[in-house]
Design a protein around this motif. Sequence first.
Motif, PDB file in Angstrom:
ATOM      1  N   PHE A 135       1.780   4.309   9.059  1.00 26.33           N
ATOM      2  CA  PHE A 135       1.684   4.186   7.609  1.00 26.33           C
ATOM      3  C   PHE A 135       2.420   5.308   6.890  1.00 26.33           C
ATOM      4  N   GLN A 136       2.327   6.533   7.393  1.00 22.80           N
ATOM      5  CA  GLN A 136       3.045   7.646   6.771  1.00 22.80           C
ATOM      6  C   GLN A 136       4.547   7.391   6.770  1.00 22.80           C
ATOM      7  N   GLU A 189       0.822  -1.213   0.000  1.00 19.41           N
ATOM      8  CA  GLU A 189       0.000   0.000   0.000  1.00 19.41           C
ATOM      9  C   GLU A 189       0.857   1.265   0.000  1.00 19.41           C
ATOM     10  N   ALA A 190       1.977   1.233   0.717  1.00 14.96           N
ATOM     11  CA  ALA A 190       2.869   2.393   0.752  1.00 14.96           C
ATOM     12  C   ALA A 190       3.475   2.640  -0.630  1.00 14.96           C
ATOM     13  N   HIS A 222       9.435   6.642  -0.502  1.00 17.49           N
ATOM     14  CA  HIS A 222       9.953   7.820  -1.209  1.00 17.49           C
ATOM     15  C   HIS A 222      11.478   7.898  -1.085  1.00 17.49           C
ATOM     16  N   ILE A 273       5.304   5.225   3.854  1.00 18.45           N
ATOM     17  CA  ILE A 273       5.273   6.018   2.613  1.00 18.45           C
ATOM     18  C   ILE A 273       6.561   6.835   2.490  1.00 18.45           C
ATOM     19  N   LYS A 311       2.014   1.920  -3.460  1.00 18.13           N
ATOM     20  CA  LYS A 311       0.924   2.502  -4.262  1.00 18.13           C
ATOM     21  C   LYS A 311       0.706   3.965  -3.891  1.00 18.13           C
ATOM     22  N   GLU A 312       0.628   4.243  -2.607  1.00 11.70           N
ATOM     23  CA  GLU A 312       0.370   5.607  -2.124  1.00 11.70           C
ATOM     24  C   GLU A 312       1.495   6.562  -2.511  1.00 11.70           C
ATOM     25  N   ALA A 313       2.730   6.075  -2.500  1.00 12.26           N
ATOM     26  CA  ALA A 313       3.880   6.910  -2.851  1.00 12.26           C
ATOM     27  C   ALA A 313       3.977   7.152  -4.354  1.00 12.26           C
ATOM     28  N   LYS A 314       3.194   6.396  -5.108  1.00  9.60           N
ATOM     29  CA  LYS A 314       3.146   6.543  -6.569  1.00  9.60           C
ATOM     30  C   LYS A 314       4.524   6.387  -7.218  1.00  9.60           C
TER      31      LYS A 314
END
Length: 139
Positions: free
Chosen positions: A116-117, A18-19, A124, A120, A21-24
Amino acid sequence: MNVLVIEDNEPEQIIMREAFKEAKVNHNLFTVKNGIEALEFLKTEGAFQNVPRPDLIILDLNMPKKNGIEVLTAIKENPKWKHMPVLVFSNSEFSVDICKCYNLGANAYLNKPVDFQGFIDFVHMIDVFWFKLVRYCNH
């Protein structure tokens, strides 16, 4: 880029996915749940016959079957794999664990985030540092 996450804790595998995905970030993420699967993945054996070579390995330290120290040792002793960057990703803050990993050739030792942050932010960081800034041997 291909990232192999070696992590026995399924919720942490999900959080890592998920991280990403969220970090794109545009990387192929592969996960295995223990050291035996990790070595099969690297050897492209069993269920992992058609997997690509990882460009980066994120390795949990405390796992069943073969632990992170055993996997790190196998990676760094194998001429085909020794140049693969390995980030040890652990909850352990024991100096003995950290020093042992560096002595075995770990490229970095990082503590797992608490939220979670943090995951992410970790994604990054590895994207920028390991895939945009660092140059390393790929054979």
